[in-house]
Motif scaffolding. Structure first.
Motif, PDB file in Angstrom:
ATOM      1  N   VAL A   1       0.749  -1.251  -0.042  1.00  0.00           N
ATOM      2  CA  VAL A   1      -0.055  -0.034   0.012  1.00  0.00           C
ATOM      3  C   VAL A   1       1.005   1.280   0.030  1.00  0.00           C
ATOM      4  CG1 VAL A   1      -2.016  -1.143   1.138  1.00  0.00           C
ATOM      5  CG2 VAL A   1      -0.183  -0.092   2.508  1.00  0.00           C
ATOM      6  N   SER A   2       0.202   2.388  -0.589  1.00  0.00           N
ATOM      7  CA  SER A   2       0.782   3.651  -0.663  1.00  0.00           C
ATOM      8  C   SER A   2       0.277   4.476   0.730  1.00  0.00           C
ATOM      9  CB  SER A   2       0.208   4.360  -1.845  1.00  0.00           C
ATOM     10  OG  SER A   2       1.228   4.254  -3.077  1.00  0.00           O
ATOM     11  N   ALA A   3       0.783   5.525   0.908  1.00  0.00           N
ATOM     12  CA  ALA A   3       0.243   6.477   1.850  1.00  0.00           C
ATOM     13  C   ALA A   3      -1.184   6.956   1.267  1.00  0.00           C
ATOM     14  CB  ALA A   3       1.230   7.750   2.213  1.00  0.00           C
ATOM     15  N   PRO A   4      -2.042   7.398   2.089  1.00  0.00           N
ATOM     16  CA  PRO A   4      -3.030   8.036   1.441  1.00  0.00           C
ATOM     17  C   PRO A   4      -3.062   9.062   0.657  1.00  0.00           C
ATOM     18  CG  PRO A   4      -3.417   7.556   3.777  1.00  0.00           C
ATOM     19  CD  PRO A   4      -2.163   7.473   3.582  1.00  0.00           C
TER      20      PRO A   4
ATOM     21  N   SER B   1      -4.932  17.305   0.013  1.00  0.00           N
ATOM     22  CA  SER B   1      -3.350  16.952   0.155  1.00  0.00           C
ATOM     23  C   SER B   1      -3.126  15.574   0.302  1.00  0.00           C
ATOM     24  CB  SER B   1      -2.689  17.740   1.520  1.00  0.00           C
ATOM     25  OG  SER B   1      -3.152  18.866   1.395  1.00  0.00           O
ATOM     26  N   LYS B   2      -1.956  15.209  -0.224  1.00  0.00           N
ATOM     27  CA  LYS B   2      -1.535  13.765  -0.042  1.00  0.00           C
ATOM     28  C   LYS B   2      -0.752  13.756   1.268  1.00  0.00           C
ATOM     29  CE  LYS B   2      -0.268  12.623  -5.023  1.00  0.00           C
ATOM     30  NZ  LYS B   2       0.727  12.186  -5.975  1.00  0.00           N
ATOM     31  N   ILE B   3      -0.933  12.821   1.874  1.00  0.00           N
ATOM     32  CA  ILE B   3      -0.352  12.475   3.277  1.00  0.00           C
ATOM     33  C   ILE B   3       1.153  12.680   3.010  1.00  0.00           C
ATOM     34  CG2 ILE B   3       0.429  10.771   5.307  1.00  0.00           C
ATOM     35  CD1 ILE B   3      -2.404  11.983   5.508  1.00  0.00           C
ATOM     36  N   THR B   4       1.916  12.047   1.972  1.00  0.00           N
ATOM     37  CA  THR B   4       3.398  12.091   1.803  1.00  0.00           C
ATOM     38  C   THR B   4       3.655  13.462   1.796  1.00  0.00           C
ATOM     39  OG1 THR B   4       3.194  10.093   0.697  1.00  0.00           O
ATOM     40  CG2 THR B   4       5.241  11.264   0.571  1.00  0.00           C
ATOM     41  N   ASP B   5       2.876  14.328   1.054  1.00  0.00           N
ATOM     42  CA  ASP B   5       3.261  15.894   0.983  1.00  0.00           C
ATOM     43  C   ASP B   5       3.281  16.554   2.462  1.00  0.00           C
ATOM     44  OD1 ASP B   5       3.760  15.653  -1.893  1.00  0.00           O
ATOM     45  OD2 ASP B   5       1.562  15.930  -2.459  1.00  0.00           O
TER      46      ASP B   5
ATOM     47  N   GLY C   1       3.866   7.584   6.259  1.00  0.00           N
ATOM     48  CA  GLY C   1       2.640   7.700   5.584  1.00  0.00           C
ATOM     49  C   GLY C   1       2.149   6.242   5.116  1.00  0.00           C
ATOM     50  N   GLU C   2       2.921   5.408   4.446  1.00  0.00           N
ATOM     51  CA  GLU C   2       3.016   3.949   4.181  1.00  0.00           C
ATOM     52  C   GLU C   2       2.565   3.283   5.419  1.00  0.00           C
ATOM     53  OE1 GLU C   2       4.404   6.085   2.235  1.00  0.00           O
ATOM     54  OE2 GLU C   2       3.526   5.870   0.154  1.00  0.00           O
ATOM     55  N   TYR C   3       3.974   3.517   6.290  1.00  0.00           N
ATOM     56  CA  TYR C   3       4.220   2.471   7.616  1.00  0.00           C
ATOM     57  C   TYR C   3       2.417   2.635   8.184  1.00  0.00           C
ATOM     58  CZ  TYR C   3       4.949   1.319  12.395  1.00  0.00           C
ATOM     59  OH  TYR C   3       4.964   0.647  13.544  1.00  0.00           O
TER      60      TYR C   3
ATOM     61  N   GLY D   1       4.572   0.258   1.262  1.00  0.00           N
ATOM     62  CA  GLY D   1       5.461   0.351  -0.142  1.00  0.00           C
ATOM     63  C   GLY D   1       6.509   1.713   0.102  1.00  0.00           C
ATOM     64  N   PHE D   2       7.101   2.089  -0.849  1.00  0.00           N
ATOM     65  CA  PHE D   2       7.872   3.548  -0.745  1.00  0.00           C
ATOM     66  C   PHE D   2       9.254   3.192  -0.184  1.00  0.00           C
ATOM     67  CE2 PHE D   2       7.755   8.021   0.281  1.00  0.00           C
ATOM     68  CZ  PHE D   2       8.477   8.613  -0.771  1.00  0.00           C
ATOM     69  N   TYR D   3       9.625   2.645   1.038  1.00  0.00           N
ATOM     70  CA  TYR D   3      10.719   2.643   1.844  1.00  0.00           C
ATOM     71  C   TYR D   3      11.335   1.369   2.039  1.00  0.00           C
ATOM     72  CZ  TYR D   3       8.119   1.553   6.089  1.00  0.00           C
ATOM     73  OH  TYR D   3       7.289   1.023   6.822  1.00  0.00           O
TER      74      TYR D   3
ATOM     75  N   SER E   1      12.181   7.072  -4.962  1.00  0.00           N
ATOM     76  CA  SER E   1      11.649   8.566  -5.561  1.00  0.00           C
ATOM     77  C   SER E   1      10.203   8.379  -5.298  1.00  0.00           C
ATOM     78  CB  SER E   1      12.326   8.833  -7.092  1.00  0.00           C
ATOM     79  OG  SER E   1      11.962   7.862  -7.738  1.00  0.00           O
ATOM     80  N   ARG E   2       9.659   9.628  -5.844  1.00  0.00           N
ATOM     81  CA  ARG E   2       8.209   9.642  -5.431  1.00  0.00           C
ATOM     82  C   ARG E   2       7.437   8.844  -6.367  1.00  0.00           C
ATOM     83  NH1 ARG E   2       6.012  14.372  -2.810  1.00  0.00           N
ATOM     84  NH2 ARG E   2       4.170  12.871  -2.720  1.00  0.00           N
ATOM     85  N   GLY E   3       6.287   7.966  -5.834  1.00  0.00           N
ATOM     86  CA  GLY E   3       5.567   7.146  -6.486  1.00  0.00           C
ATOM     87  C   GLY E   3       6.242   5.826  -6.633  1.00  0.00           C
ATOM     88  N   GLY E   4       7.068   5.646  -5.463  1.00  0.00           N
ATOM     89  CA  GLY E   4       7.818   4.427  -5.127  1.00  0.00           C
ATOM     90  C   GLY E   4       7.483   3.275  -4.643  1.00  0.00           C
ATOM     91  N   SER E   5       6.149   3.299  -4.392  1.00  0.00           N
ATOM     92  CA  SER E   5       5.613   1.750  -3.954  1.00  0.00           C
ATOM     93  C   SER E   5       5.057   1.085  -5.118  1.00  0.00           C
ATOM     94  CB  SER E   5       4.082   2.464  -3.423  1.00  0.00           C
ATOM     95  OG  SER E   5       4.357   3.255  -2.184  1.00  0.00           O
ATOM     96  N   ASP E   6       5.278   1.483  -6.280  1.00  0.00           N
ATOM     97  CA  ASP E   6       5.305   0.522  -7.267  1.00  0.00           C
ATOM     98  C   ASP E   6       6.107  -0.186  -7.501  1.00  0.00           C
ATOM     99  OD1 ASP E   6       2.779   1.877  -8.297  1.00  0.00           O
ATOM    100  OD2 ASP E   6       3.948   2.992  -9.545  1.00  0.00           O
ATOM    101  N   ILE E   7       7.376   0.042  -7.123  1.00  0.00           N
ATOM    102  CA  ILE E   7       8.578  -0.674  -7.033  1.00  0.00           C
ATOM    103  C   ILE E   7       8.480  -1.724  -5.813  1.00  0.00           C
ATOM    104  CG2 ILE E   7      11.057  -0.555  -7.055  1.00  0.00           C
ATOM    105  CD1 ILE E   7      10.941   2.249  -7.603  1.00  0.00           C
TER     106      ILE E   7
HETATM  107  N1  ASP Z   1       3.422   8.068  -1.106  1.00  0.00           N
HETATM  108  C1  ASP Z   1       4.612   8.146  -1.977  1.00  0.00           C
HETATM  109  C2  ASP Z   1       4.360   9.451  -2.781  1.00  0.00           C
HETATM  110  O1  ASP Z   1       3.299   9.988  -2.770  1.00  0.00           O
HETATM  111  C3  ASP Z   1       4.969   6.923  -2.758  1.00  0.00           C
HETATM  112  C4  ASP Z   1       3.676   6.225  -3.445  1.00  0.00           C
HETATM  113  O2  ASP Z   1       2.896   6.649  -3.296  1.00  0.00           O
HETATM  114  O3  ASP Z   1       4.269   5.440  -4.235  1.00  0.00           O
HETATM  115  O4  ASP Z   1       5.099   9.530  -3.667  1.00  0.00           O
END
Ligand code: ASP
Length: 442
Positions: free
Chosen positions: A37-40, A48-52, A115-117, A169-171, A184-190
């Motif tokens: 899972v990503s962060a909300p 706003s995104k939680i990561t931001d 956020g992901e945690y 995800g992400f870390y 990097s941003r969007g890294g939960s895909d990885i």
């Molecule tokens: N939460 C992170 C971001 O906003 C990672 C992700 O969603 O994949 O970039």
């Protein structure tokens, strides 16, 4: 029974309504055993995104500005979701620990990762799955580069102990220091792709808010056709040109393990989405899989009589670019001509200096500069086996009265790249799309 890894992106886990949808999706198929899972993310436009928000806390902290209110907004969002879903996770102890670490001056990577945690802790409870932290499993070297085989081993060993798990995800962790590192941003895909490889998944499902890839940008082409099937290589050509649904680095782990990636829509789960695989059944595919492009490039055309017999000419061009620390986008060549295509952001106002260096070191007969150029890639592995593809493309552009400034065909014959004026960008994409969808082979 097989194993599926399902990764849910920020918008799919943004609130209680979305989490109810993902629960339905997960329990609709017992093979969906490992969930990343990503962060909300954003719940609506302007949200706003939680990561931001987490990064913002850190920035405030660094500038000695109060961050408590921002953190409170974050806490409130998780608490509201927990209440909404009736999950009794004790989030407070986690919030307190994070705030303590913030006070102690934690790193930006640590705070961003929370956020992901927090989301994974909550979602694991909601689903009744085990929570498996990515800390200590996804490993980075001291330069921040993913240690892919060590990560594979660690994930494989840990996940073999869990029949069902939710993984943030992400870390991951710096293998030497033990500190949290993020992609990097969007890294939960990885992360999803790594987990899929580690558990030998039959498929890696990447759930997001679109039903996969479209043949062209819907802001340019009205209702473009969906791409049902695409190869990794085609996707690379398209994403390079600006189509971004999946993090680029998410492809490699799945690709080496030959695991198909399926992009799916959490809000329309009945759509099959796009399947990405190593091979594409060329005989049964459309000629063109997709069209993508991006604006703001500069083409420098260099002419020199007998250039082709001058040793090291291209090497010298590359050396000059290296001196300027500039990356090259394309370099189509003729007998006595070569065009150097560079993005405007790379040129960064240094065009005149570069031209001067070319002039001094290459002694060309003439040089011509075309600014405000857009590149458009027409991609499809079905192209190489069919005649008349370029003729069709160029006819379509001529009929639309689009002047072509540059042509480059990749050696794989999987893409044709044309350079047009920025102002013709939309018109050109529409014309190419129409030409290859009107009388499609299939
Ligand atoms: N939460 C992170 C971001 O906003 C990672 C992700 O969603 O994949 O970039």
């Amino acid at each position: 029974m097989g194993v599926k890894v399902a990764k849910f992106g920020g918008s799919s886990v943004a609130d209680g309504i979305q989490l109810t949808k993902i629960k339905d999706i997960i329990f609709a198929d017992p093979d969906r055993k490992y969930i990343v899972v990503s962060a909300p993310g954003k719940r609506f436009d302007g949200d706003s995104k939680i990561t931001d928000l987490l990064y913002l806390c850190k920035t405030h902290m660094e500038h000695n500005l109060p961050y408590e209110q921002i953190f409170q907004v974050i806490e409130d969002r998780y608490v509201a979701v927990a209440l909404n879903l009736g999950v009794e996770t004790d989030l407070q102890e986690h919030f307190d620990r994070i705030k303590e670490n913030l006070k102690k001056g934690c790193t930006a990577d640590y705070i961003a990762s929370r956020g992901e945690y927090l989301n994974a802790v909550l979602i694991a409870d909601f689903l009744g799955f085990d929570f498996v932290d990515a800390e200590g499993l996804i490993l980075f070297n001291s330069k921040g580069k993913l240690m892919i085989s060590e990560t594979d081993e660690a994930l494989r060993e840990e996940l073999s102990k869990h029949e069902h798990a939710v993984i943030p995800g992400f870390y991951g962790t710096d293998a030497k220091t033990g500190k949290i590192r993020t992609f990097s941003r969007g890294g939960s895909d990885i992360t999803g792709s790594l987990v899929a490889r580690a558990v030998n998944a039959d498929i890696y499902e990447n759930w997001t808010d679109v039903s996969g890839f479209l043949m062209a940008d819907p802001r340019i082409v009205k209702n473009p056709k969906p791409i049902h099937h695409i190869s990794y290589k085609e996707l690379r050509e398209l994403s390079y040109m600006g189509a971004s649904v999946l993090h680029e680095d998410a492809i490699y782990p799945a690709r080496i393990a030959n695991i198909p990636i399926n992009i799916r829509n959490t809000n329309v789960p009945e759509d099959h989405g796009t399947i990405i695989t190593a091979e594409h059944d060329v005989a049964n595919t459309n000629v063109v899989t997709g069209i993508a492009g991006s604006k703001d490039f500069t083409v420098i055309a260099i002419y020199k009589n007998m250039m082709s017999s001058e040793r090291g000419f291209l090497r010298r061009i590359l050396a000059i670019l290296e001196d300027f620390d500039m990356t090259l986008e394309h370099m189509p060549t003729g007998i006595d001509t070569v065009s150097v295509v560079i993005s405007n952001s790379t040129l960064d106002g240094k065009l005149d200096d570069l031209l001067e260096a070319f002039d001094k070191q290459l002694s060309p007969d003439t040089m011509e500069v075309f600014e405000d150029i857009a590149l458009i890639a027409t991609v499809g592995c079905g192209m190489s086996s069919r005649a008349g593809v370029s003729a069709k493309l160029f006819t379509a552009l001529a009929e639309a009265k689009v002047n072509i400034r540059m042509i480059d065909q990749g050696s794989s014959e999987m893409n044709i790249i044309v350079g047009v004026q920025n102002k013709d960008f939309n018109k050109a994409i529409k014309a190419i799309y129409a030409a290859f969808t009107e009388d499609e082979v299939k």
